[in-house]
Write a protein that holds these residues in place. Sequence first.
Motif, PDB file in Angstrom:
ATOM      1  N   GLU A   5      -0.297  -6.170   9.823  1.00 11.97           N
ATOM      2  CA  GLU A   5      -1.299  -6.442   8.791  1.00 11.97           C
ATOM      3  C   GLU A   5      -2.417  -5.417   8.830  1.00 11.97           C
ATOM      4  N   GLY A   6      -2.947  -5.176  10.026  1.00 11.16           N
ATOM      5  CA  GLY A   6      -4.043  -4.228  10.185  1.00 11.16           C
ATOM      6  C   GLY A   6      -3.598  -2.807   9.863  1.00 11.16           C
ATOM      7  N   PHE A   7      -2.469  -2.418  10.424  1.00 12.20           N
ATOM      8  CA  PHE A   7      -1.972  -1.055  10.228  1.00 12.20           C
ATOM      9  C   PHE A   7      -1.741  -0.774   8.744  1.00 12.20           C
ATOM     10  N   SER A   8      -1.047  -1.687   8.076  1.00 14.58           N
ATOM     11  CA  SER A   8      -0.729  -1.436   6.669  1.00 14.58           C
ATOM     12  C   SER A   8      -1.997  -1.466   5.810  1.00 14.58           C
ATOM     13  N   ALA A   9      -2.966  -2.300   6.172  1.00 18.39           N
ATOM     14  CA  ALA A   9      -4.228  -2.337   5.406  1.00 18.39           C
ATOM     15  C   ALA A   9      -4.971  -1.008   5.514  1.00 18.39           C
ATOM     16  N   ASP A  31      -4.388   4.655  -1.254  1.00 17.58           N
ATOM     17  CA  ASP A  31      -4.843   4.326  -2.603  1.00 17.58           C
ATOM     18  C   ASP A  31      -6.027   5.209  -3.015  1.00 17.58           C
ATOM     19  N   ALA A  32      -6.900   5.497  -2.051  1.00 18.09           N
ATOM     20  CA  ALA A  32      -8.061   6.340  -2.353  1.00 18.09           C
ATOM     21  C   ALA A  32      -7.616   7.733  -2.799  1.00 18.09           C
ATOM     22  N   HIS A  33      -6.424   8.146  -2.374  1.00 19.88           N
ATOM     23  CA  HIS A  33      -5.926   9.480  -2.739  1.00 19.88           C
ATOM     24  C   HIS A  33      -4.722   9.407  -3.680  1.00 19.88           C
ATOM     25  N   GLN A  34      -4.471   8.238  -4.241  1.00 18.93           N
ATOM     26  CA  GLN A  34      -3.315   8.031  -5.132  1.00 18.93           C
ATOM     27  C   GLN A  34      -2.042   8.641  -4.548  1.00 18.93           C
ATOM     28  N   CYS A  35      -1.836   8.352  -3.278  1.00 21.14           N
ATOM     29  CA  CYS A  35      -0.691   8.890  -2.547  1.00 21.14           C
ATOM     30  C   CYS A  35       0.232   7.706  -2.229  1.00 21.14           C
ATOM     31  N   GLU A  36       1.444   7.756  -2.754  1.00 22.99           N
ATOM     32  CA  GLU A  36       2.308   6.577  -2.776  1.00 22.99           C
ATOM     33  C   GLU A  36       3.312   6.571  -1.620  1.00 22.99           C
ATOM     34  N   LEU A  37       3.431   5.430  -0.933  1.00 17.83           N
ATOM     35  CA  LEU A  37       4.473   5.266   0.084  1.00 17.83           C
ATOM     36  C   LEU A  37       5.808   5.079  -0.643  1.00 17.83           C
ATOM     37  N   VAL A  38       6.749   6.010  -0.457  1.00 17.43           N
ATOM     38  CA  VAL A  38       7.999   5.947  -1.225  1.00 17.43           C
ATOM     39  C   VAL A  38       9.225   5.646  -0.365  1.00 17.43           C
ATOM     40  N   GLY A  39       9.070   5.615   0.943  1.00  9.44           N
ATOM     41  CA  GLY A  39      10.236   5.318   1.757  1.00  9.44           C
ATOM     42  C   GLY A  39       9.918   5.440   3.220  1.00  9.44           C
TER      43      GLY A  39
END
Lengths: 322, 322
Positions: free
Chosen positions: B98-102, B109-117
């Motif tokens: 929970e902490g790590f992913s937050a 999100d602040a850099h509009q950088c998406e986790l894709v895989g």
Amino acid sequence: MLSEFDLIKQYFQRQQAGRAVLGIGDDCALLAPSPGMQLAISCDMLVEGRHFFAGADARMLGHKSLAVNLSDLAAMGATPRAFTLALSLPSADRSWLEGFSAGLFALADAHQCELVGGDTTKGPLNICITIFGEVAPGRALRRDAAKAGDDIWISGTLGDARLALAGYRGEFALDAGSLAAAAPRMHAPTPRVALGMALSGQGAAHAAIDISDGLVGDLGHILAASQVGATLDADALPAGPVLARQQQDLKRRFCAAGGDDYELCFTAPASRREAVIAAAARAGTPVTRVGAIDAEPGLRLVDASGSTLDLSLAGFDHFSGD
Amino acid sequence: MLSEFDLIKQYFQRQQAGRAVLGIGDDCALLAPSPGMQLAISCDMLVEGRHFFAGADARMLGHKSLAVNLSDLAAMGATPRAFTLALSLPSADRSWLEGFSAGLFALADAHQCELVGGDTTKGPLNICITIFGEVAPGRALRRDAAKAGDDIWISGTLGDARLALAGYRGEFALDAGSLAAAAPRMHAPTPRVALGMALSGQGAAHAAIDISDGLVGDLGHILAASQVGATLDADALPAGPVLARQQQDLKRRFCAAGGDDYELCFTAPASRREAVIAAAARAGTPVTRVGAIDAEPGLRLVDASGSTLDLSLAGFDHFSGD
């Protein structure tokens, strides 16, 4: 002990110019994507004692680390382009690095897939490769694209990797000759890159996945994503040559839920059988038709006579059991 | 224990649609590169006990794991686009996840950088992120582009991260207030993405690198790649607010060779000073001019009066010492 920078230079930085605009040695590598193509990206992390034995042969480990990533590109029908390698090592052991890099680059060169960057650090042995391929828009073989009525196909053969693992683990008595014959399927899988490219290039297939956790589990991902079911003929599953000599029950079990096969499981309309066979011939990869996609949810395993078999065969899951 | 698939879904698969053609949940992610742009790729692996303390705060670790990769994009002047995450965990601990992913997603999100895989597996704690950005052809800030006569610039401030590390290690007595004030620089660095983008967008800078191993060592990579030398004014180096209160010798040492700063060191022609200052203003990032690139090889450290200082300050190397 080699410094990190010496180590990278000596074993991973190559003399010949690559296709990348900028390769190893800057903050980032720079690639020029082919105009109009989409980028396929996959990432696998291999941990000692979990994905390979402690003391595993370094050359085969170099091969396998890249092979499992190439297999993901194959399952999308993408053309390999480049990869990054992050390596955590307990020590900078020269003979290990020599073997690992030789195995890695032999396979990379065979697929014209260029190492463009990465990271090395000290720590428990851990190998993380992220790979990049290219595929034309709309041509990727996605898990959610299977349709009721599709044939289900398997490349190559299944189960010999699992048979070798059983032999190492002593799950049952496997003679030394059989273990030696099956072991390469476990240590040095062949990614089906040419087949994936041929299928996507021809638009011959709908959905595809690579079989890493066992056919039943991996086909299950296609079924879930595509909201369909399937019927598999257990006796049509192409057992590896070593497994083929074992008793029927073991054969069925290791074919259906063995894992580590790195074959492709794909679906294609029955009307495209000739195109599938032509793509397989062009890729030089045998394929076998093993079942059909159904509108009805769930996976049914039947024998050659059509009778239903027990399907209490779960896919391998890295967080449940070993 | 959560299964691998539940774990991915619960903590890393997000509800809102991303910009990727296809995100988490297939063999590969699919991205559509922006036409005409080059792809900048970087990869960092963080190991417990080496890059962060055992028991480190999970949220800050999630932030830092992505921050060090964003910092590499910043050093190329690239715009963040997407990343993959491979995670080896001793156990699927919900509160850690929970902490790590937050922490990870707040920065993403602040850099509009998406986790894709990515990949998750059981094993010693290891975090490997590979990041993708975009940069216009010819605009990347490369290490080999510094020219004799260039100014040398530093973003933000230096040394507070190293000061915090010294405090934790007990290298000398650091009062609790100072440690608390310096610690965020070590645990939650700010990648200078906007500055890198502004510099490359304006063509204001020649070469750049991010300072992860210490200014002297990292600037050394620019000098080697560009085949030039440099003179740095030790007293012009912008010490962090906590380090600024320490004695001169420590201030110089931690500014010059502290490490973990994640500031940008970049070079730019003297004729582009106004453009650099304008780019910094647009990015909201302070910059300081700290020296000049020389034709003569080697790195010279001088004080405010121009006298040469001792340079037996090596950059941090992951395979030598600690």
